[in-house]
Enzyme design. Sequence first.
Site, short mmCIF file in Angstrom:
data_model
loop_
_atom_site.label_atom_id
_atom_site.label_comp_id
_atom_site.label_asym_id
_atom_site.label_seq_id
_atom_site.Cartn_x
_atom_site.Cartn_y
_atom_site.Cartn_z
N GLY A 238 -5.80 50.16 54.37
CA GLY A 238 -4.49 49.76 54.87
C GLY A 238 -3.37 50.75 54.56
N GLN A 239 -3.72 51.96 54.15
CA GLN A 239 -2.68 52.94 53.82
C GLN A 239 -2.05 53.47 55.10
OE1 GLN A 239 -4.05 56.22 51.40
NE2 GLN A 239 -1.97 56.98 51.04
N HIS B 119 1.23 56.18 46.44
CA HIS B 119 2.31 55.28 45.98
C HIS B 119 1.71 54.00 45.45
CE1 HIS B 119 1.63 54.67 50.30
NE2 HIS B 119 1.89 53.39 50.10
N ASN C 247 -2.80 50.92 48.30
CA ASN C 247 -3.62 50.98 49.51
C ASN C 247 -4.18 52.39 49.63
OD1 ASN C 247 -2.87 48.32 50.08
ND2 ASN C 247 -1.07 48.99 51.24
N ASP D 253 11.10 49.40 48.92
CA ASP D 253 10.41 49.52 50.20
C ASP D 253 11.37 49.14 51.33
OD1 ASP D 253 7.11 49.50 51.00
OD2 ASP D 253 8.53 48.78 52.51
N ILE D 254 11.30 49.91 52.41
CA ILE D 254 12.22 49.70 53.53
C ILE D 254 11.89 48.41 54.30
CG2 ILE D 254 10.99 50.96 55.36
CD1 ILE D 254 13.70 52.41 55.91
N HIS E 12 2.62 50.07 44.98
CA HIS E 12 3.53 48.98 45.34
C HIS E 12 3.71 48.06 44.14
CE1 HIS E 12 3.25 49.29 49.89
NE2 HIS E 12 2.13 49.93 49.57
P1 5GP Z 1 1.10 51.74 52.66
O1 5GP Z 1 0.53 50.81 53.69
O2 5GP Z 1 0.92 53.19 53.02
O3 5GP Z 1 0.59 51.41 51.27
O4 5GP Z 1 2.63 51.39 52.58
C1 5GP Z 1 3.65 52.27 52.91
C2 5GP Z 1 4.94 51.55 52.63
O5 5GP Z 1 6.00 52.48 52.78
C3 5GP Z 1 5.22 50.38 53.57
O6 5GP Z 1 5.39 49.19 52.81
C4 5GP Z 1 6.51 50.81 54.29
O7 5GP Z 1 7.39 49.73 54.52
C5 5GP Z 1 7.10 51.84 53.34
N1 5GP Z 1 7.89 52.85 53.99
C6 5GP Z 1 7.52 53.60 55.08
N2 5GP Z 1 8.50 54.47 55.41
C7 5GP Z 1 9.49 54.28 54.50
C8 5GP Z 1 10.78 54.90 54.32
O8 5GP Z 1 11.20 55.79 55.05
N3 5GP Z 1 11.54 54.43 53.28
C9 5GP Z 1 11.10 53.45 52.44
N4 5GP Z 1 11.93 53.08 51.46
N5 5GP Z 1 9.91 52.85 52.59
C10 5GP Z 1 9.11 53.26 53.61
#
Ligand code: 5GP
Length: 107
Positions: free
Chosen positions: A92-93, A99, A86, A30-31, A101
Amino acid sequence: MSDCIFCKIAAGEIPCNKVYEDDDVLAFHDIRPLAPVHFLIIPKLHVASLAECGPEHEALLGRIMGLVPRLAAEQGLAAGFKTGINTGHGGGQEVFHLHVHVFGHKG
Ligand code: 5GP
Ligand code: ZN
């Protein structure tokens, strides 16, 4: 999906710190990590969220979940790990490409 960031990562159009890849699945760090080790496992197929999954996705979901312990072990999460999916704005998505986590710390 041309405007989906995770589709672009899956296609190699946007770089990632890769953890694992096969024909159907990609995992990458994760970034913005929320734990010392924080990676995501995605299907290469665009599926917007867990809410969009049906019986036709069961094999893919099984593949992804089956990879979790293997990749967690390879990342050094011997003490255990946390997983999260999420789903939807209320869940919280932020990125609408399915994906999982995986969070933990080495040792
Ligand atoms: P969500 O809240 O949708 O479950 O989480 C999305 C996750 O994707 C977040 O933890 C965010 O930091 C990660 N993320 C978003 N854009 C990028 C990206 O361009 N590269 C990577 N490696 N992670 C990303
Ligand atoms: Zn996508």
